[in-house]
Structures are given as C-alpha cells and as structure tokens.
Design a protein around this motif. Sequence first.
Motif, PDB file in Angstrom:
ATOM      1  N   UNK A 146       0.855  -1.193   0.000  1.00 20.11           N
ATOM      2  CA  UNK A 146       0.000   0.000   0.000  1.00 20.11           C
ATOM      3  C   UNK A 146       0.889   1.241   0.000  1.00 20.11           C
ATOM      4  N   UNK A 147       0.263   2.394  -0.122  1.00 16.92           N
ATOM      5  CA  UNK A 147       1.000   3.660  -0.175  1.00 16.92           C
ATOM      6  C   UNK A 147       1.916   3.873   1.014  1.00 16.92           C
ATOM      7  N   UNK A 148       1.427   3.568   2.211  1.00 16.64           N
ATOM      8  CA  UNK A 148       2.221   3.744   3.419  1.00 16.64           C
ATOM      9  C   UNK A 148       3.441   2.821   3.429  1.00 16.64           C
ATOM     10  N   UNK A 149       3.309   1.637   2.836  1.00 15.69           N
ATOM     11  CA  UNK A 149       4.391   0.633   2.842  1.00 15.69           C
ATOM     12  C   UNK A 149       5.659   1.126   2.138  1.00 15.69           C
ATOM     13  N   UNK A 150       5.481   1.907   1.052  1.00 16.48           N
ATOM     14  CA  UNK A 150       6.649   2.299   0.262  1.00 16.48           C
ATOM     15  C   UNK A 150       7.549   3.288   1.004  1.00 16.48           C
ATOM     16  N   UNK A 151       7.050   3.856   2.109  1.00 15.54           N
ATOM     17  CA  UNK A 151       7.883   4.740   2.927  1.00 15.54           C
ATOM     18  C   UNK A 151       9.133   3.994   3.394  1.00 15.54           C
ATOM     19  N   UNK A 152       8.958   2.728   3.755  1.00  8.60           N
ATOM     20  CA  UNK A 152      10.074   1.920   4.257  1.00  8.60           C
ATOM     21  C   UNK A 152      10.445   0.758   3.336  1.00  8.60           C
ATOM     22  N   UNK A 153       9.565   0.420   2.390  1.00 11.98           N
ATOM     23  CA  UNK A 153       9.799  -0.732   1.515  1.00 11.98           C
ATOM     24  C   UNK A 153       9.917  -0.363   0.040  1.00 11.98           C
ATOM     25  N   UNK A 154       9.856   0.923  -0.279  1.00 10.39           N
ATOM     26  CA  UNK A 154       9.869   1.350  -1.674  1.00 10.39           C
ATOM     27  C   UNK A 154      11.255   1.457  -2.277  1.00 10.39           C
ATOM     28  N   UNK A 155      11.312   2.074  -3.451  1.00 10.77           N
ATOM     29  CA  UNK A 155      12.582   2.264  -4.171  1.00 10.77           C
ATOM     30  C   UNK A 155      13.288   3.539  -3.741  1.00 10.77           C
ATOM     31  N   UNK A 156      12.511   4.513  -3.300  1.00  8.18           N
ATOM     32  CA  UNK A 156      13.062   5.826  -2.949  1.00  8.18           C
ATOM     33  C   UNK A 156      12.897   6.054  -1.447  1.00  8.18           C
ATOM     34  N   UNK A 157      13.650   5.287  -0.651  1.00 10.60           N
ATOM     35  CA  UNK A 157      13.568   5.359   0.814  1.00 10.60           C
ATOM     36  C   UNK A 157      14.617   6.350   1.312  1.00 10.60           C
ATOM     37  N   UNK A 158      14.220   7.198   2.258  1.00 12.86           N
ATOM     38  CA  UNK A 158      15.157   8.214   2.767  1.00 12.86           C
ATOM     39  C   UNK A 158      16.368   7.554   3.427  1.00 12.86           C
ATOM     40  N   UNK A 159      17.453   8.313   3.478  1.00 16.10           N
ATOM     41  CA  UNK A 159      18.686   7.787   4.084  1.00 16.10           C
ATOM     42  C   UNK A 159      18.488   7.497   5.563  1.00 16.10           C
ATOM     43  N   UNK A 160      17.722   8.349   6.251  1.00 21.24           N
ATOM     44  CA  UNK A 160      17.447   8.137   7.678  1.00 21.24           C
ATOM     45  C   UNK A 160      16.728   6.795   7.900  1.00 21.24           C
TER      46      UNK A 160
END
Length: 193
Positions: A146-160
């Motif tokens: 889902x949309x929320x998942x890509x925050x931590x599981x997507x291709x463009x995850x923040x360095x933090x």
Amino acid sequence: MKTMSIKVLLVSTLSILPLLANAGENVASQETLQARSLVKAFGSDLKHVLKTSMKSGGPIKALEQCNIQAGPIAVKNSSSSGWNIARTSLKVRNESNAPDEWESTTLRQFEKRKAAGEQLKTMEYSETVREGDKLVYRYMKPIPTAGLCVTCHGSDVSEEITTKVKSLYPNDQATGFKVGDIRGAFTLQKRIN
C-alpha cells in the motif's frame, strides 16, 4: 450371489465417494474461513501498531515498533487460536520470516496469478499437506504493498530510514516495492490430525 454382493458393494462405495469428497471440502472450507478471520485480526493488529506509531513518531518510530511488536502480535494470535500465524516474503526484512519451500512455491504462484490479472484482494491458497506422520492445513494470503508501505519498503527510501532499517535488520532485502506489488504473505498452518 457373490457377483450381486460385489455389485452392491461397488455401487454403495461409488455413491458414498462424492459425500466423502464433499466432507473434505467442508473441513477445508471451515479451516479456510477460520484462516481468513485470523489473517484479518492479525493484519488489523499490525496495522494498528504501524498507524499509531507513524502518527506519534513517524516512520522511524513505526520501524522500531514493528521490530519490537510484530513477533509478539503473531505469538498472541497464534496461541489464542491453535494456529501458527506468521508473515513471509520472497524478499524478507527479518531473516526469521524466510519462507520454507511450500511458502516459496506459493509466493511464486501468487506472482504468476497477479501477472495473469487476478486481484490480490481475493487471492489466497490453501492445501492439506503431509508432514511426516501428520496432516497439516496450510493457508496463505498475499499482502499487497500500500501507499504507506513504500515509505520503508519502496525504491526511494530516505537515508534516515535506510540507516534505521540496516540497524534493525542487517540483511534486509525488503525494498524496491511499488504500490500494488505483493509485499509478502500471511502464512498460517494448523495440524489437523
């Protein structure tokens, strides 16, 4: 006389076979209904922790809470139901969630079914398998990204987030997902004899 008895026995046996087959389907249907209910409860518990953590502390807090609470939530749902309830994926974040052979095969089948146009919402698979001298009912249901998942599981995850993931899960493989991908699956099993 003997021929007549054999015919009667044969006809009786043939007339009972469909009933026996349907009885097996009813058992499977009851098990499947129970598995669906457990997936819903387990998924709801996990989602609640994730959303609450995201609201109170953002994705870093959500990662920490998922790391701490996902296992105990699975144990709680398992112990209260008599089922072994877990999650797995072809690309796991937590190595202890690595799929066994049956789960890997099912996950690959889910990918093929999705590619053929089947909807993830209704996709599932169950089977009674023999493990040694016991029969085990196994059930899997895909987890869509889902949309929320890509925050931590997507291709463009923040360095933090990437840094936090690596500290919690040094061998993480669970990135590169897009919304609508199969992130993994709920996997349940229950001994039936």
